[in-house]
Design a protein around this motif. Sequence first.
Motif, PDB file in Angstrom:
ATOM      1  N   LEU A 135       0.834  -1.204   0.000  1.00  0.00           N
ATOM      2  CA  LEU A 135       0.000   0.000   0.000  1.00  0.00           C
ATOM      3  C   LEU A 135       0.866   1.249   0.000  1.00  0.00           C
ATOM      4  CD1 LEU A 135      -2.773   1.464   0.346  1.00  0.00           C
ATOM      5  CD2 LEU A 135      -2.443   1.208   2.828  1.00  0.00           C
ATOM      6  N   THR A 136       1.933   1.231   0.776  1.00  0.00           N
ATOM      7  CA  THR A 136       2.812   2.397   0.880  1.00  0.00           C
ATOM      8  C   THR A 136       3.517   2.689  -0.438  1.00  0.00           C
ATOM      9  OG1 THR A 136       3.166   1.935   3.234  1.00  0.00           O
ATOM     10  CG2 THR A 136       4.740   3.405   2.157  1.00  0.00           C
ATOM     11  N   ALA A 173      -2.821   4.747   7.353  1.00  0.00           N
ATOM     12  CA  ALA A 173      -2.869   3.310   7.631  1.00  0.00           C
ATOM     13  C   ALA A 173      -1.761   2.895   8.598  1.00  0.00           C
ATOM     14  CB  ALA A 173      -2.748   2.524   6.327  1.00  0.00           C
ATOM     15  N   LEU A 174      -0.577   3.460   8.418  1.00  0.00           N
ATOM     16  CA  LEU A 174       0.547   3.138   9.299  1.00  0.00           C
ATOM     17  C   LEU A 174       0.262   3.565  10.728  1.00  0.00           C
ATOM     18  CD1 LEU A 174       3.479   2.087   9.581  1.00  0.00           C
ATOM     19  CD2 LEU A 174       4.238   4.427   9.088  1.00  0.00           C
ATOM     20  N   VAL A 207       9.200  -1.658   6.285  1.00  0.00           N
ATOM     21  CA  VAL A 207       9.335  -1.117   4.931  1.00  0.00           C
ATOM     22  C   VAL A 207       8.451   0.121   4.766  1.00  0.00           C
ATOM     23  CG1 VAL A 207       8.933  -1.570   2.477  1.00  0.00           C
ATOM     24  CG2 VAL A 207       9.996  -3.317   3.911  1.00  0.00           C
ATOM     25  N   ALA A 208       7.215   0.043   5.253  1.00  0.00           N
ATOM     26  CA  ALA A 208       6.321   1.195   5.166  1.00  0.00           C
ATOM     27  C   ALA A 208       6.900   2.383   5.910  1.00  0.00           C
ATOM     28  CB  ALA A 208       4.948   0.825   5.738  1.00  0.00           C
ATOM     29  N   LYS A 209       7.461   2.133   7.073  1.00  0.00           N
ATOM     30  CA  LYS A 209       8.057   3.199   7.887  1.00  0.00           C
ATOM     31  C   LYS A 209       9.247   3.834   7.172  1.00  0.00           C
ATOM     32  CE  LYS A 209       8.063   5.058  12.157  1.00  0.00           C
ATOM     33  NZ  LYS A 209       6.882   5.672  12.807  1.00  0.00           N
ATOM     34  N   LEU A 210      10.108   3.001   6.632  1.00  0.00           N
ATOM     35  CA  LEU A 210      11.292   3.504   5.937  1.00  0.00           C
ATOM     36  C   LEU A 210      10.925   4.311   4.695  1.00  0.00           C
ATOM     37  CD1 LEU A 210      13.540   0.311   6.169  1.00  0.00           C
ATOM     38  CD2 LEU A 210      14.039   2.507   7.247  1.00  0.00           C
ATOM     39  N   LEU A 232      13.206   6.450  -1.958  1.00  0.00           N
ATOM     40  CA  LEU A 232      13.657   5.059  -2.023  1.00  0.00           C
ATOM     41  C   LEU A 232      12.629   4.158  -2.700  1.00  0.00           C
ATOM     42  CD1 LEU A 232      15.206   4.642   1.563  1.00  0.00           C
ATOM     43  CD2 LEU A 232      16.426   5.013  -0.596  1.00  0.00           C
ATOM     44  N   ALA A 233      11.375   4.583  -2.701  1.00  0.00           N
ATOM     45  CA  ALA A 233      10.316   3.753  -3.287  1.00  0.00           C
ATOM     46  C   ALA A 233      10.492   3.592  -4.790  1.00  0.00           C
ATOM     47  CB  ALA A 233       8.946   4.352  -2.975  1.00  0.00           C
TER      48      ALA A 233
END
Length: 637
Positions: free
Chosen positions: A530-531, A546-547, A588-591, A598-599
């Motif tokens: 999702l992120t 969501a996070l 991963v979502a946090k990073l 980075l995505a």
Amino acid sequence: MATGISEMSFHATTRLYAQHFCTASPFISPLRKNAKANQRRSLHARSWGISEKTHNFQNINLSQPFQSGKKFTECHCQLASDIANLSHDEANSTWVQDAVNKVSQVLGSTNGKGAIEFENGSAKHGEDPTLVMPEPAKDLQPKKTRGSSLVEDEAWRLLVESMVYYCGGPVGTIAANDPLDSNKLNYDQVFIRDFIPSGIAFLLKGEYEIVRNFILHTLQLQSWEKTMDCHSPGQGLMPASFKVRTVPLDGDENATEEVLDPDFGEAAIGRVAPVDSGLWWIILLRAYGKCSGDLSVQERIDVQTGIKMILKLCLADGFDMFPTLLVTDGSCMIDRRMGIHGHPLEIQALFYSALMCAREMLAPEDGSADLIRALNNRLIALSFHIREYYWVDMKKLNEIYRYKTEEYSYDAVNKFNIYPDQIPPWLVEWMPSKGGFLIGNLQPAHMDFRFFSLGNLWSIVSSLATTQQSHAILDLIETKWSDLVAQMPLKICYPALEGQEWRIITGSDPKNTPWSYHNGGSWPTLLWQLTVACIKMNRPEIAERALEIAEKRLSIDKWPEYYDTKSARFIGKQARLYQTWSIAGYLVAKLLLEKPDLAKTLWSEEDAEILNALNVMVDPTNPRRKRGKVLKKTYIV
């Protein structure tokens, strides 16, 4: 290639020598090693000596795994990364030619020239080959960053505790690591799909060794002999999972060796081959190159051969008229009977993504020309097919509602003979005026109108969906937040199968009861997909929301595998705690939300050539849309 070495021979060479040297004794004869190949093995447990009460993970030392009271000899390993670390330009070396000759000799070839001989426990090849001991594993713990939360610190600690070592180096993470769970089943194995968020978390932190080792060791397993009831699946199949086991060495009670034990589905519930494993492997390989800048791994001959074997398996001719990949039920993340047999969206999105990634990485050479041509043709046909026939919104629903049936024509509007009564009542009320999604499955006279999160999100990430469709999918998630996210992101599918439908489709599966597990359960690991999708579409606020919800519960609930009930209020009734991909998905979502740039290493941009081809295909004057011998290979598009 200058030496004329076949790719398949080199692939076999890599596997032979990786098996031959990965032992706890300097040399094990090929015959003895082959005799052990079919033995069942279990995970070699390790203890890290980590305090359960601390969130400070900086002092964890991973370079010295705990050794039990049993005496273990050193593992004299020369890994595949040392043996097969060769680019195409280096492939004409004498060592490679001799290695291939050795394989030919073992396989019964008459060409024995240059073969390596073993005598009195030593090897003769002009000079004795050096057995390179792997360096002790580095401290893979990312340094604590300023402002990191206790939840994030705990997640990193747990992720490191889940790591598995093979011959001194990290090779993956186990599926779940609950210290109080005595019934591990297969959750103590390294699953290909489960490791993907773990691997990406390490890549984003600049820790590349574990991902590199994972890629190379799973590649060795690709050629493993695999049978079920005397039947062998096609070459190129990647395992669903593997274990590391320390076993006694024949003839020496005090010596041991470490071996890898893959499961290709022959031990899995339902005995279903993991179609998604090879697709995820290609996606992770590309991510490794993008994040590390190390392209030497994907340029190696054995890796190039591995990519081609997966592609040939997926692109093989069959009876199907559609460009989508035909699979059985339970061949992906939803690995139990859930009515997704046929052409499920999740597989199609991963298939498209893997084709895009493979096209970037395949080395241009004469032998690959036909494969690349087939790959490009499939990308165009698959893209059009999904965008045109899997998409539903209010406008498309109204079109289906007015479909004529039983059309016998090459220009039929209702090509799949879909009956309007198939539109479920829940969808008529549920579909928002703004937004839409890609349906779960499409077959003749059948449309599965359920919303599957992973397939839709990865269609955004891979650019399988158009830009307009991608925004519409995110619009739908926002509009239907209480249904798809509620108290824990994210529903694996919506809605759940209930009543008679559940009994018929799942076979009354007691694990997939309504709003549980794969049948409408909520899976925290989907947070990372999702992120990536939200960042790609420049809408990170959706992922941030969501996070924030996930962060409130995951640590308190001990990082469950999934949540139950329509609003995700309960921890899953059979959910494993300290589930690794729940931990890694959160990280991963946090990073990515901290460093959105980075995505870009994880998604694929819209391809101009594919877009141009699609524009030509929608042209009504295009002969490909009519009957005729326009192309040698055609699909229903």
